[in-house]
Design a protein around this motif. Sequence first.
Motif, PDB file in Angstrom:
ATOM      1  N   THR A   1       0.835  -1.207   0.000  1.00 34.07           N
ATOM      2  CA  THR A   1       0.000   0.000   0.000  1.00 34.07           C
ATOM      3  C   THR A   1       0.870   1.258   0.000  1.00 34.07           C
ATOM      4  N   VAL A   2       1.947   1.258   0.785  1.00 36.41           N
ATOM      5  CA  VAL A   2       2.847   2.411   0.784  1.00 36.41           C
ATOM      6  C   VAL A   2       3.382   2.649  -0.619  1.00 36.41           C
ATOM      7  N   ARG A   3       3.864   1.581  -1.258  1.00 37.67           N
ATOM      8  CA  ARG A   3       4.402   1.711  -2.614  1.00 37.67           C
ATOM      9  C   ARG A   3       3.342   2.218  -3.589  1.00 37.67           C
ATOM     10  N   ARG A   4       2.136   1.696  -3.504  1.00 43.49           N
ATOM     11  CA  ARG A   4       1.088   2.083  -4.449  1.00 43.49           C
ATOM     12  C   ARG A   4       0.796   3.578  -4.350  1.00 43.49           C
ATOM     13  N   HIS A   5       0.680   4.081  -3.126  1.00 44.24           N
ATOM     14  CA  HIS A   5       0.386   5.503  -2.952  1.00 44.24           C
ATOM     15  C   HIS A   5       1.571   6.369  -3.377  1.00 44.24           C
ATOM     16  N   VAL A   6       2.780   5.948  -3.014  1.00 39.80           N
ATOM     17  CA  VAL A   6       3.960   6.737  -3.381  1.00 39.80           C
ATOM     18  C   VAL A   6       4.131   6.747  -4.896  1.00 39.80           C
ATOM     19  N   ASP A   7       3.952   5.598  -5.541  1.00 35.58           N
ATOM     20  CA  ASP A   7       4.040   5.547  -7.009  1.00 35.58           C
ATOM     21  C   ASP A   7       3.041   6.506  -7.641  1.00 35.58           C
ATOM     22  N   ARG A   8       1.820   6.521  -7.122  1.00 34.86           N
ATOM     23  CA  ARG A   8       0.772   7.362  -7.699  1.00 34.86           C
ATOM     24  C   ARG A   8       1.095   8.843  -7.516  1.00 34.86           C
ATOM     25  N   VAL A   9       1.563   9.202  -6.330  1.00 31.20           N
ATOM     26  CA  VAL A   9       1.884  10.608  -6.069  1.00 31.20           C
ATOM     27  C   VAL A   9       3.042  11.063  -6.953  1.00 31.20           C
ATOM     28  N   LEU A  10       4.051  10.216  -7.120  1.00 28.73           N
ATOM     29  CA  LEU A  10       5.177  10.566  -7.986  1.00 28.73           C
ATOM     30  C   LEU A  10       4.727  10.763  -9.426  1.00 28.73           C
ATOM     31  N   ALA A  11       3.842   9.874  -9.894  1.00 32.40           N
ATOM     32  CA  ALA A  11       3.386   9.957 -11.283  1.00 32.40           C
ATOM     33  C   ALA A  11       2.518  11.189 -11.515  1.00 32.40           C
ATOM     34  N   GLN A  12       1.712  11.543 -10.534  1.00 28.65           N
ATOM     35  CA  GLN A  12       0.739  12.611 -10.751  1.00 28.65           C
ATOM     36  C   GLN A  12       1.267  13.996 -10.386  1.00 28.65           C
ATOM     37  N   ARG A  13       2.144  14.094  -9.403  1.00 27.58           N
ATOM     38  CA  ARG A  13       2.653  15.401  -9.001  1.00 27.58           C
ATOM     39  C   ARG A  13       4.044  15.679  -9.524  1.00 27.58           C
ATOM     40  N   GLY A  14       4.753  14.646  -9.976  1.00 28.22           N
ATOM     41  CA  GLY A  14       6.150  14.811 -10.333  1.00 28.22           C
ATOM     42  C   GLY A  14       7.018  14.641  -9.096  1.00 28.22           C
ATOM     43  N   VAL A  15       8.304  14.388  -9.313  1.00 30.16           N
ATOM     44  CA  VAL A  15       9.192  14.042  -8.199  1.00 30.16           C
ATOM     45  C   VAL A  15       9.338  15.190  -7.209  1.00 30.16           C
ATOM     46  N   VAL A  16       9.570  16.399  -7.698  1.00 27.52           N
ATOM     47  CA  VAL A  16       9.836  17.517  -6.788  1.00 27.52           C
ATOM     48  C   VAL A  16       8.624  17.806  -5.914  1.00 27.52           C
ATOM     49  N   ARG A  17       7.445  17.932  -6.514  1.00 28.11           N
ATOM     50  CA  ARG A  17       6.246  18.215  -5.720  1.00 28.11           C
ATOM     51  C   ARG A  17       5.919  17.066  -4.778  1.00 28.11           C
TER      52      ARG A  17
END
Length: 304
Positions: free
Chosen positions: A110-126
């Motif tokens: 679950t941690v990975r799924r949420h982190v992957d999604r946030v990285l994809a949608q906001r970009g790495v810096v955000r």
Amino acid sequence: MTSPDGLSVRDVAARLGVPSATLRTWERRYGLAPSSRSAGGHRRYSEADVGRLGVVARLVADGVPVHSAVAAIQSDPDVTPAGVGRAAEHISGDLVSVLLAAAARRDGVTVRRHVDRVLAQRGVVRAWEEVLVPLLQSVGERWRDPSFGIAGEHLTSEMISTSLRLATVRASRHLGDADPSRVLLANAEEEQHALPLTALEAALAEDGIGCRAFGARVPSHALADEMRGASPDAVFLWASMRRPDLDVLDTLAGVSRQWSVLILLGGPGWGKNPELPDLGAVRVERTTDLGDAVARIREATRPR
């Protein structure tokens, strides 16, 4: 073009990519009702209605619970899709709570799924600045809690690191012939926390900049040897442990006086306002956040 009477449920669902049934559920459970109805009593959404629903849809796709996304737009009723960042800031704490709860129950998937999604949608810096740094700060405050523990801290860091490395791999496919030797990333001697380097590597790859990342506990002489062979444009050095002296800079500068190079210091270990030495063509600068580090390295690697 919107009808004078507004948009139907089906029209809004098609525009947002959300099932009509979901919009009806949001209306029933959370009060996200259209602002008007047709003469026949059918729901009709205004453009403002659609904008608010679009914010909710984006936040939910970002892993935010629906009730938190709704609370975000209710706290700022004028928010629009263009202003989703303000709403995201309002509910980032909720997403951090979701991630902390997953780590506490050792649910790395679950941690990975949420982190992957946030990285994809906001970009790495955000993603790093808005979610991952607050998450790591919260983890740092909870590791002494027996219900969370050191294992929870390590699991969280490992899942974030894995997601960031995957983001680097994806972005690196588009780097083409970018020369990775132009940028070197390393930790200072005895410094073990390499996650900020992993984040910077991913952010640079996303920005189209290749690099060589050497990770934790890099001896100064080893990094100096690498600089001799690579003649980089920029070297980033991370330190979270306190470093009252800057002797490392003399070691690095001693091998690079024949070309212009930026040595960029990141992390709290260097202090807030260190007295940076004047090393001529070797420019020593301090950076305090990921976005600034990417911008400075981009400038240093720009064709002359």
